[in-house]
Design a protein around this motif. Structure first.
Motif, short mmCIF file in Angstrom:
data_model
loop_
_atom_site.label_atom_id
_atom_site.label_comp_id
_atom_site.label_asym_id
_atom_site.label_seq_id
_atom_site.Cartn_x
_atom_site.Cartn_y
_atom_site.Cartn_z
N THR A 189 0.83 -1.19 0.00
CA THR A 189 0.00 0.00 0.00
C THR A 189 0.88 1.25 0.00
N VAL A 190 0.25 2.38 -0.33
CA VAL A 190 0.98 3.65 -0.32
C VAL A 190 1.45 3.97 1.09
N ALA A 191 0.64 3.68 2.09
CA ALA A 191 1.03 3.95 3.47
C ALA A 191 2.31 3.19 3.82
N GLU A 192 2.41 1.93 3.42
CA GLU A 192 3.63 1.16 3.65
C GLU A 192 4.80 1.74 2.88
N ALA A 193 4.53 2.16 1.65
CA ALA A 193 5.59 2.64 0.78
C ALA A 193 6.28 3.88 1.33
N MET A 194 5.60 4.64 2.16
CA MET A 194 6.20 5.85 2.70
C MET A 194 7.43 5.55 3.55
N SER A 195 7.55 4.32 4.04
CA SER A 195 8.74 3.95 4.81
C SER A 195 9.60 2.91 4.10
N VAL A 196 9.22 2.50 2.89
CA VAL A 196 9.97 1.48 2.16
C VAL A 196 10.60 2.06 0.89
N ALA A 197 9.83 2.83 0.13
CA ALA A 197 10.34 3.45 -1.09
C ALA A 197 11.18 4.68 -0.76
N ALA B 75 8.33 9.07 -2.87
CA ALA B 75 7.01 8.70 -2.36
C ALA B 75 6.18 9.91 -2.01
N ALA B 76 6.82 10.95 -1.50
CA ALA B 76 6.10 12.14 -1.08
C ALA B 76 5.85 13.12 -2.22
N GLY B 77 6.38 12.82 -3.41
CA GLY B 77 6.34 13.78 -4.49
C GLY B 77 5.08 13.80 -5.33
N ARG B 78 4.16 12.83 -5.12
CA ARG B 78 2.94 12.75 -5.90
C ARG B 78 1.77 12.37 -4.99
N PRO B 79 0.56 12.65 -5.41
CA PRO B 79 -0.59 12.29 -4.56
C PRO B 79 -0.90 10.81 -4.55
N TRP B 80 -0.60 10.09 -5.66
CA TRP B 80 -0.84 8.65 -5.74
C TRP B 80 -2.30 8.30 -5.43
N SER B 81 -3.23 9.06 -5.97
CA SER B 81 -4.64 8.89 -5.62
C SER B 81 -5.17 7.51 -5.98
N ALA B 82 -4.93 7.06 -7.21
CA ALA B 82 -5.43 5.74 -7.62
C ALA B 82 -4.73 4.63 -6.86
N GLU B 83 -3.42 4.78 -6.65
CA GLU B 83 -2.68 3.76 -5.92
C GLU B 83 -3.18 3.62 -4.48
N ARG B 84 -3.58 4.72 -3.89
CA ARG B 84 -4.14 4.67 -2.53
C ARG B 84 -5.50 3.97 -2.52
N ALA B 85 -6.31 4.25 -3.54
CA ALA B 85 -7.67 3.70 -3.56
C ALA B 85 -7.67 2.20 -3.82
#
Length: 263
Positions: A228-236, A241-251
């Motif tokens: 998930t995007v939430a996990e990716a914030m500490s893995v990628a 990771a912080a540079g885009r909204p990633w709206s579809a990836e979050r959904a």
């Protein structure tokens, strides 16, 4: 496809027919793959880092132009061997993936020059969607199993065809409203680094089919994880990771990591 977003050296040139040939290899090298660098490759590296150490041999089956193989070598300290069905992809990789230990061609389903049990781990990123039949998938898994010593880890990255029609940052899998069965043809749209899109023809392989095929090929303990995007914030990479909204990836996260061990 390889560190290829669903389509290794066999599927997906600019005209939608093949990544093969020099033009196809260059077209693939221009794919953006942002979604993969958020929800895919960092999680592949994390899974491998838990099982292998510096200096051990890691095979990247379907290495394409070598970007992921090179990053894995630098991040994990492993001796990475890139293999691919496309001589043109391997030529690109040899010219740019300088941290990779060596490259080998897949001919008639077998990796040339690599003996049985030569590898301590293997990864396979976005290769399966280029394969048209279950027998072809089983053939790839069987060859990867041949290369691995008993107990060695295997990490597989795929997209989920059930996420069809959603516009992600760098891809769209299939068409809106369509439902795809095993092996069905579907069109994947991939964003290029210049912001334009290209279409490639791939095959739908539901992720739920993979554990049983891996067992048939000589693997055990298959498990699956959808990052998930939430996990990716500490893995990628944090800035990426912080540079885009990633709206579809979050959904609806579209990528699945399958892990298994050679029996």
């Amino acid at each position: 496809m390889s560190d290829r977003p669903e389509g290794p050296g066999q599927d997906g040139a600019e005209d939608g027919t093949a990544w093969s040939g020099r033009a196809g290899a260059q077209a693939f090298a221009a794919v953006d793959a942002a979604t993969d660098w958020l929800l895919g490759y960092p999680f592949v590296f994390r899974a491998l880092s838990r099982r292998i150490g510096a200096g051990q041999v890691l095979v990247d089956y379907g290495c394409g132009p070598g970007k992921v193989a090179d990053r894995a070598a630098r991040r994990l300290g492993a001796r990475v061997l890139g293999v691919d069905t496309s001589p043109e992809m391997l030529a690109l990789a040899r010219g740019s993936a300088t941290a990779v230990d060596g490259f080998h061609l897949v001919e008639d389903g077998r990796v040339t020059e690599l003996p049985d049990g030569c590898a301590d781990a293997a990864m396979c990123n976005h290769v399966l969607a280029s394969l048209p039949t279950r027998e072809a998938l089983l053939g790839v898994f069987t060859e990867i199993r041949r290369l691995l010593r008993p107990g060695a880890p295997f990490v597989l990255l795929t997209t989920d065809p059930a996420c069809s029609g959603i516009e992600y940052a760098s891809l769209r899998i299939g068409c809106p409203g369509e439902v795809y069965g095993p092996g069905d043809e579907l069109t994947v749209r991939l964003r290029r680094t210049d912001g334009s899109w290209q279409e490639v023809r791939n095959h739908a392989w539901p992720v739920g089919l993979l554990p049983a095929l891996l067992e048939r090929a000589g693997f055990r303990d298959a498990a699956q994880h959808r990052p998930t995007v939430a996990e990716a914030m500490s893995v990628a990479d944090p800035d990426f990771a912080a540079g885009r909204p990633w709206s579809a990836e979050r959904a609806r996260p579209p990528l699945v990591i399958t892990t298994a061990s050679a029996a």
